[in-house]
Design an enzyme around this catalytic site. Sequence first.
Site, PDB file in Angstrom:
ATOM      1  N   HIS A  42     -21.384 -55.497  26.332  1.00  0.00           N
ATOM      2  CA  HIS A  42     -22.744 -56.195  26.872  1.00  0.00           C
ATOM      3  C   HIS A  42     -22.766 -55.793  28.502  1.00  0.00           C
ATOM      4  O   HIS A  42     -23.734 -56.042  29.168  1.00  0.00           O
ATOM      5  CB  HIS A  42     -22.739 -57.507  26.782  1.00  0.00           C
ATOM      6  CG  HIS A  42     -21.901 -58.376  27.572  1.00  0.00           C
ATOM      7  ND1 HIS A  42     -20.823 -58.805  27.199  1.00  0.00           N
ATOM      8  CD2 HIS A  42     -21.858 -58.836  28.721  1.00  0.00           C
ATOM      9  CE1 HIS A  42     -20.058 -59.561  28.105  1.00  0.00           C
ATOM     10  NE2 HIS A  42     -20.824 -59.674  29.228  1.00  0.00           N
ATOM     11  N   GLY A  98     -19.148 -62.993  35.545  1.00  0.00           N
ATOM     12  CA  GLY A  98     -18.607 -61.705  36.121  1.00  0.00           C
ATOM     13  C   GLY A  98     -17.146 -61.519  35.852  1.00  0.00           C
ATOM     14  O   GLY A  98     -16.613 -60.182  36.026  1.00  0.00           O
ATOM     15  N   SER A 111     -15.510 -61.877  26.472  1.00  0.00           N
ATOM     16  CA  SER A 111     -16.890 -61.533  25.950  1.00  0.00           C
ATOM     17  C   SER A 111     -17.800 -62.424  26.609  1.00  0.00           C
ATOM     18  O   SER A 111     -18.651 -62.199  27.364  1.00  0.00           O
ATOM     19  CB  SER A 111     -17.015 -61.590  24.514  1.00  0.00           C
ATOM     20  OG  SER A 111     -18.174 -61.390  24.020  1.00  0.00           O
ATOM     21  N   ASP A 146     -18.548 -56.369  20.782  1.00  0.00           N
ATOM     22  CA  ASP A 146     -18.765 -56.291  22.146  1.00  0.00           C
ATOM     23  C   ASP A 146     -17.670 -55.524  22.565  1.00  0.00           C
ATOM     24  O   ASP A 146     -16.846 -56.067  23.492  1.00  0.00           O
ATOM     25  CB  ASP A 146     -18.750 -57.883  22.667  1.00  0.00           C
ATOM     26  CG  ASP A 146     -19.284 -58.103  24.049  1.00  0.00           C
ATOM     27  OD1 ASP A 146     -19.719 -56.895  24.661  1.00  0.00           O
ATOM     28  OD2 ASP A 146     -19.146 -59.191  24.591  1.00  0.00           O
ATOM     29  N   SER A 199     -16.592 -60.972  32.538  1.00  0.00           N
ATOM     30  CA  SER A 199     -16.954 -60.321  31.258  1.00  0.00           C
ATOM     31  C   SER A 199     -16.094 -58.875  31.391  1.00  0.00           C
ATOM     32  O   SER A 199     -16.211 -58.147  32.458  1.00  0.00           O
ATOM     33  CB  SER A 199     -18.273 -59.994  31.020  1.00  0.00           C
ATOM     34  OG  SER A 199     -18.842 -60.944  30.408  1.00  0.00           O
TER      35      SER A 199
END
Length: 457
Positions: free
Chosen positions: A242, A349, A366, A270, A351
């Site tokens: 993502h 942030g 994720s 993801d 991720s």
Amino acid sequence: MVARPAAGRRRAALTAVSTLVLTAVPAVAAAGPPHAARPGPAVARTLGAEQAPPEVLRALQRDLRLTAGQAAARLANEADAGPRAGRLHNALGARFAGAWVTGRTSAGLTVATTDAADVDAIRAEGAQAAVVTTPLSGLLALKDDLDEAAGRVRTAQTPVWYVDVRANRVVVQATSRSAATAFIEAAGARGKGLGIRVSAERPRPTKDIVGGEAYYIDGTARCSVGFSVTKAEQQGFATAGHCGRAGATTTGVDDTDQGVFQASVFPGKDMAWVGVNSDWTATAGVRAEGGTTVQVSGSVQALVGAAVCRSGSTSGWHCGTVEQHDASVSYADGPVDGLTRTTVCGELGDSGGSFVAGTQAQGITSGGSGDCTSGGTTFFQPVNPILEEYGLTLKTAGGTGTPAPPQDTSTDSWSPGRVYEVGETVSFSGVDYRCLQNHQAQIAGSPQAAPALWQRS
């Protein structure tokens, strides 16, 4: 909904050994109370367990409220438990219903079976037995029904569903019981014993070359590096899907040109990977605290209940435990399957950032709920499926060469760079071995040299 290409192979690995008899498991003399775990036959520990990184030990002390001795003992016990669980997984075959560690130092290992006749063999391996009704393969099949339904119906009110091996059920987390019931009915799973957890929690993607460091996508968004990887001569890193689509450009933590997203999937999965330019060098490091790094030595999957730590560019270095594997989360963009649910906190942030268990790479951040002030739940995309999906090789400490995973995965010969799952059988130097723990094979980790990962057939 994106189908999981590895699901069939995983199901086959779970059931392929169902004809094995439990007398093949080494036995020890009975002792102690009827349900007490007893020391089992010695097996080698997972690579990297002998000298736990001090950064991991300190974070475990802080976040799990352990003493220094308890933190070290926990990692050692978990490294011992993985191979034991793998041996029993292979021996029980279709009757295997999951395994997990318990206690502040993970001194307890529980292995679940659907047949009470397996109890003595489980205890002989130093584990406690749990006799349940549904095998792991049945739980995964039930969750597959929910995954399929998520591609047809809205799941905004049922944002999470997962396999809970400790409870021997599949759990649907929803904002209300009625929403969970409707989702279960849509999947045709009513009356199949699913659990419902009502919660206002709504995980969201935490959007925002050393694991956990920041990078920027097309000059607008920020995410975190996961793990360094290679593909033939191309260096890069794995991250969350993502965070960017294929073709998106990235700049590094120092604001210089870094690379391009080579492939990306979200939702459904993801996962993504970025190929970097010649100014950047892949390393085995993951940023910990105080400017230190943890050096990744492999990708052996941790058991449910095991300690796990996360590195991200917003909140830094935090630890918790693995709660469930095989969780599905319905984000606003759509459901994502095959995630792992943890008690580690996370923030916007983070991720794409790294999850490690000891020195073993676990996955890519994720999304989740909460923050690192009030606490919360964070989900990660396991790293082994990313390596397998894109033909990547994880960069490890002391690793030599960058072998490309073989294109023909039907071969029975052991191959460095290939991802193996529990129960798969390979041939090495004329001897057959069965996999004990999910991992990507490293050049130095042949079946003959890695008894924590391979059981001689």
